[in-house]
Design an enzyme around this catalytic site. Structure first.
Site, PDB file in Angstrom:
ATOM      1  N   ARG A  59       0.817  -1.215   0.000  1.00  0.00           N
ATOM      2  CA  ARG A  59       0.000   0.000   0.000  1.00  0.00           C
ATOM      3  C   ARG A  59       0.850   1.263   0.000  1.00  0.00           C
ATOM      4  O   ARG A  59       0.379   2.339  -0.400  1.00  0.00           O
ATOM      5  CB  ARG A  59      -1.006  -0.034   1.153  1.00  0.00           C
ATOM      6  CG  ARG A  59      -2.094  -1.084   0.930  1.00  0.00           C
ATOM      7  CD  ARG A  59      -3.092  -1.127   2.070  1.00  0.00           C
ATOM      8  NE  ARG A  59      -2.529  -1.536   3.318  1.00  0.00           N
ATOM      9  CZ  ARG A  59      -2.326  -2.799   3.698  1.00  0.00           C
ATOM     10  NH1 ARG A  59      -2.690  -3.785   2.914  1.00  0.00           N
ATOM     11  NH2 ARG A  59      -1.775  -3.079   4.859  1.00  0.00           N
ATOM     12  N   GLU A  96       5.963  -9.069  15.638  1.00  0.00           N
ATOM     13  CA  GLU A  96       5.459  -9.523  16.934  1.00  0.00           C
ATOM     14  C   GLU A  96       5.677 -11.040  17.082  1.00  0.00           C
ATOM     15  O   GLU A  96       6.138 -11.516  18.116  1.00  0.00           O
ATOM     16  CB  GLU A  96       3.967  -9.182  17.026  1.00  0.00           C
ATOM     17  CG  GLU A  96       3.454  -9.156  18.439  1.00  0.00           C
ATOM     18  CD  GLU A  96       1.995  -8.713  18.468  1.00  0.00           C
ATOM     19  OE1 GLU A  96       1.475  -8.276  17.419  1.00  0.00           O
ATOM     20  OE2 GLU A  96       1.386  -8.813  19.536  1.00  0.00           O
TER      21      GLU A  96
HETATM   22  P1  AMP Z   1       4.489  -2.248  11.593  1.00  0.00           P
HETATM   23  O1  AMP Z   1       5.811  -2.750  11.054  1.00  0.00           O
HETATM   24  O2  AMP Z   1       4.016  -3.015  12.765  1.00  0.00           O
HETATM   25  O3  AMP Z   1       4.525  -0.751  11.829  1.00  0.00           O
HETATM   26  O4  AMP Z   1       3.399  -2.543  10.478  1.00  0.00           O
HETATM   27  C1  AMP Z   1       3.293  -1.693   9.403  1.00  0.00           C
HETATM   28  C2  AMP Z   1       2.933  -2.437   8.148  1.00  0.00           C
HETATM   29  O5  AMP Z   1       1.902  -3.402   8.356  1.00  0.00           O
HETATM   30  C3  AMP Z   1       2.422  -1.464   7.111  1.00  0.00           C
HETATM   31  O6  AMP Z   1       2.986  -1.808   5.862  1.00  0.00           O
HETATM   32  C4  AMP Z   1       0.908  -1.627   7.140  1.00  0.00           C
HETATM   33  O7  AMP Z   1       0.404  -1.670   5.827  1.00  0.00           O
HETATM   34  C5  AMP Z   1       0.660  -2.948   7.846  1.00  0.00           C
HETATM   35  N1  AMP Z   1      -0.258  -2.816   8.996  1.00  0.00           N
HETATM   36  C6  AMP Z   1       0.063  -3.042  10.295  1.00  0.00           C
HETATM   37  N2  AMP Z   1      -0.992  -2.879  11.092  1.00  0.00           N
HETATM   38  C7  AMP Z   1      -2.020  -2.530  10.288  1.00  0.00           C
HETATM   39  C8  AMP Z   1      -3.394  -2.195  10.530  1.00  0.00           C
HETATM   40  N3  AMP Z   1      -3.937  -2.195  11.757  1.00  0.00           N
HETATM   41  N4  AMP Z   1      -4.155  -1.859   9.469  1.00  0.00           N
HETATM   42  C9  AMP Z   1      -3.631  -1.845   8.226  1.00  0.00           C
HETATM   43  N5  AMP Z   1      -2.345  -2.148   7.936  1.00  0.00           N
HETATM   44  C10 AMP Z   1      -1.540  -2.485   8.960  1.00  0.00           C
END
Ligand code: AMP
Length: 172
Positions: A59, A96
């Site tokens: 995205r 996680e």
């Molecule tokens: P993080 O590495 O945990 O910050 O996760 C970020 C990535 O996971 C991004 O590329 C987001 O597209 C996806 N992502 C994580 N959590 C969500 C969420 N609650 N809704 C949509 N996309 C998420």
């Protein structure tokens, strides 16, 4: 207050129980809302001489490419493993549960090229931090990052590697 945020839909328990997924597809299908969201993400970087926007699969490609067009600069993809055809650099990072890896073309940009990293959602911050490390290893000058939505409760911002600005168009 612009009304594009109301077109980001919360989907509970997707893709796993306990996750509140931010679904951006209603926003993307509305021309005025999509344009306003991209403008909000691009605004902090408008006066800077960017070489490219670096978008994170998948995205981050949508918002990153639209931002690049709006800012008049190029676009560089950061992709999941095995998707880029030429020589790559890779970065592993912890999730996680388990780990993940992202890749960039080793010759994506000339050394010192100023860039901004882009993704749709900042959750735990691991993906964005890994993307910044990867871009710097490639030789890019990372001026900062833009995300559409920051999930503040997860404090992903604390994992952003340095003092360069991390801009969120919407805090949720
Ligand atoms: P993080 O590495 O945990 O910050 O996760 C970020 C990535 O996971 C991004 O590329 C987001 O597209 C996806 N992502 C994580 N959590 C969500 C969420 N609650 N809704 C949509 N996309 C998420």
């Amino acid at each position: 207050m612009p009304d594009w945020p109301r077109l980001i839909r919360d989907i509970p328990d997707y893709p796993r129980p306990g996750i509140m997924f931010k679904d951006i597809t209603p926003l993307l299908s509305d021309a005025a809302a999509f344009a306003a969201a991209v403008d909000a993400m691009a605004a902090p970087w408008r006066s800077l001489p960017l070489h490219a926007v670096v978008g994170i699969e998948s995205r981050g490609f949508i918002f990153g490419a639209a931002m690049a067009r709006s800012l008049g600069c190029g676009f560089v993809p950061i992709r999941k493993p095995g998707k880029l055809p030429a020589r790559t650099l890779g970065e592993d990072y912890a999730l996680e549960y388990g780990h993940d890896r992202i890749e960039i073309h080793a010759d994506a940009l000339p050394r010192g090229a100023p860039v901004v990293i882009v993704d749709d959602v900042l959750a735990t911050g691991g993906t964005l931090a890994a993307a910044a490390r990867l871009a710097r290893r490639q030789g890019m000058d990372v001026l900062g990052a833009s995300v559409l939505v920051e999930l503040g409760a997860l404090d992903g911002r604390s994992r952003w590697p340095d003092a360069s600005p991390l801009h969120a168009a919407l805090a949720a």
